[in-house]
Design an enzyme around this catalytic site. Sequence first.
Site, PDB file in Angstrom:
ATOM      1  CD  GLU A  34      -1.327  -0.151   3.648  1.00 20.39           C
ATOM      2  OE1 GLU A  34      -1.789  -1.241   4.039  1.00 20.39           O
ATOM      3  OE2 GLU A  34      -1.651   0.949   4.113  1.00 20.39           O
ATOM      4  CB  CYS A  61      -2.003  -5.719   6.164  1.00 19.61           C
ATOM      5  SG  CYS A  61      -1.933  -4.082   6.902  1.00 19.61           S
ATOM      6  CG  HIS A 115      -2.232  -8.533   9.609  1.00 19.19           C
ATOM      7  ND1 HIS A 115      -1.003  -8.081   9.175  1.00 19.19           N
ATOM      8  CD2 HIS A 115      -2.935  -7.435   9.936  1.00 19.19           C
ATOM      9  CE1 HIS A 115      -0.989  -6.751   9.225  1.00 19.19           C
ATOM     10  NE2 HIS A 115      -2.135  -6.334   9.696  1.00 19.19           N
TER      11      HIS A 115
END
Lengths: 387, 136, 346
Positions: C80, C112, C234
């Site tokens: 990103e 992400c 994550h």
Amino acid sequence: MRRVAIVGAAMTKFGEEWERGFREMIAEAGVKAIEDANMSGKEIDAIYGGTMAAGRLIGQEHITALIADYMGLNPIPATRVEAACASGGVALRTGYLAVASGLHDVVVVGGVEKMTDVPVGDATVALGGAGDQEWELFMGATFPALYALMARRHMHEFGTTEEQMAMVAVKNHYNASKNPYAHFQKRITVRDVMKSRKVASPLKLFDCSPITDGAAAVILAPLEKAGKYTDTPVEIIASAQASDTLALHHRKSLTTLNATVEAARKAYGMAKMKPNDIDVCEVHDCFTIAEIIAYEDLGFFKKGKGGKAIEDGETALDGRIPVNTSGGLKGCGHPVGATGVKQAVEITWQLRGEAKDRQVKGAEVGMTHNVGGSGATCVIHIMRRAD
Amino acid sequence: MSSQTVGLPLAWRRIPERYGLIGSECQNCKTKYFPVRKICPNCRRKGRMREVRFSGRGKIYSYTVVHAPPTGFELDAPYIIAIVELEEGPKLTTQIVDCDAEDVRIGAPVRMIFRRIQEDGKEGLLHYGFKFTVVK
Amino acid sequence: MVGIVGYGVHIPRYRIKVEEISRVWGGDGGEVKDGLGIMEKSVPGMDEDAATMAVEASRNAVGYAGINPRLIDAVFVGSESHPYAVKPTATIVAEAIGATPDLTAADLQFACKAGTTAIQCCMGMCGSGMIRYGLGVGTDVSQGRPGDDLEYSAGAGAAAFIIGKEGVIAEIEGTCSYTTDTPDFWRRPGMDFPSHGGRFTGAPAYFKHTVNASKCLMEKLGLKASDFDYAVFHQPNGKFPVQVAKMLGIDTEKIKQGLLTPLIGNTYSAASLIGLASVLDVAKPGKRILLTSFGSGAGSDSFSIVVTDRILEKRGRGRTVVQYVGDKEYVDYGVYVKQKRKLKTL
């Protein structure tokens, strides 16, 4: 080939000359040189002009057309010569070749650079063009960085110290203080150098020649006709030039400028002289380390012993071989294209006995050493009193 | 940061050398060169040049810390410029990054890394290529 | 079976401690550390960006894999913080690893999880026989608004995985994803910093997608929580992965090896992949790994990965996550702001 003499010499005051631009400076130097030669402008057959970066510094190319125009010398041929910081010296050589060959009789050789019309960062970029644009400057290697790389190797290979390099700046400022044309008129101490702002380690601000405006000019004529113009002709008895790799990283050694060694060999050969025969020399001290390396490459001192030579005062005004009586690039200033011609002006004055407070007594043979970039070009002239 | 006068096609032509450390070897005299050369300085017309890729390993031949940057490098200053001698022979000029100042000495072993070298202002091209770091 | 043939990471050398950030913003470093479970985070060098880190990680991956890079037929780079808004990072990576010109390439963006989705693309192309090897990369120089919570966690890093059928060091048994349109975190074009929904980013976003994708995977493959030896999630902070492990019935010891955020911050598209790399640096053949990423917007990709014997041949090639984490130099807030280009004039 005819023998060639310098019959007129002049320069402008070197410095930050806000009031005068490119055109004004070269016109001033050119006209003063013609007056010094007691000749009329009509007698000049050609102009050879050295300037490195007029395109980037003042946005002007076609420089010598400008010079001929502003000196009122049209329609004679005007040729620009460029070899980075050796532009002036190579212009001198080109003028010498023109007269020696018989093609022209009287030529004016001028060198000029106007460096303060742009910000310092841009001037640095312009000077970086003396090195390898794509592989040195592109990576962030400024011109001082290249000489700093040489300095560090010289320190590593021979034990040369930062103090010894500082002594070069001290000597040259001392000499400059006796030169009314010099950029700097103040003396400095080793301590001043050591405390000055870092530029590219180990080089500090006072190890580096300044950004300077200025112009210089000499008039060349065949020796056999010199008497018409002057009682004190100075003959050019050797003119030699050599080249080396553009990028510093392609050289065989960082502590020797092979172009200097080659050009010196040819110059001594042409003059049938040895280093010992030189009474006074203007060398290319764009940075203090450059002068130390020049001592060695010109054969005045053995390789690695340049630092000791300056420390022992061998190259001071009253030393065994006075170097840079004008103040050199460091003290007198370095308007890039003008320097090579200024060196010839200083040697001419020395050999004529006109150098006043910085006169080397009994000087009969002088040498000029002018380098382009980090050593890709070197041009050397040897002069001798002709009377 | 802004760049010096590097044109777009010129930057593109340099990518294999700047990204991949592609150089030349003269098959006649076996000398290796960086960057690429069309003509061998030793052999001239007798030379036969072919492309080689260098490993990226080398050592520091000389170095300096640049405190007075040219236009375009203000944000990086002070930075270290070095001449690196590649293990295959040729030398090049480069920045040394990502290591302690004390590790940078003549003879220190270094390896090639990939970094942003310059940018053409806020709108222009980004120029990537080799820098080097000291091997610990 | 399609699997991981090689992998590599890159974590920049510079670090800033959480206390140093809170010193400037008047917070309590200790409180932040406890609350977020983060001690320090990585800071990119002045000359680093998502492309340079992607190249370093990819070069490491190629070295680990031991393959000729010309055989890589697809490169996908997820981020990103791509250096260009238009002009792919993937072509810079492809050129720099020597894979050009016979390949396809593209950039991905999914907050992400763009890195794990890149891997899914490669899996599909390899599995179908369309390509021989594919490279999937997650890389970010994440930005957090100064003074915001995200500033404590937004780190920088990259991880690259080469997918193929030959020389596989870890087989990917299967993958499952869970995706919805959920506005938990976003950035409009031209804006310097992202915006987010505060506590909304928890249950409706991170937890919902991570849990559902993981459950979907386990159902699809007929696996239970206890079948996994490691779990990598994550990791936007040091706490969420612990909670989600508990929610899935996974022993929290199993997430330790793959939890790097406390030491390097949240590396966004690289985060779960650096966690996976850390596990692959040590896991023995036969061990099973659960990997579930999460990307805001929102979605999760879940994978079951089983280590093969082949890993013993290749282990030791290239720098490990531990080595990257341990090679560090601290900077203060001023240098950090300069290097992360938060100053308006930079």
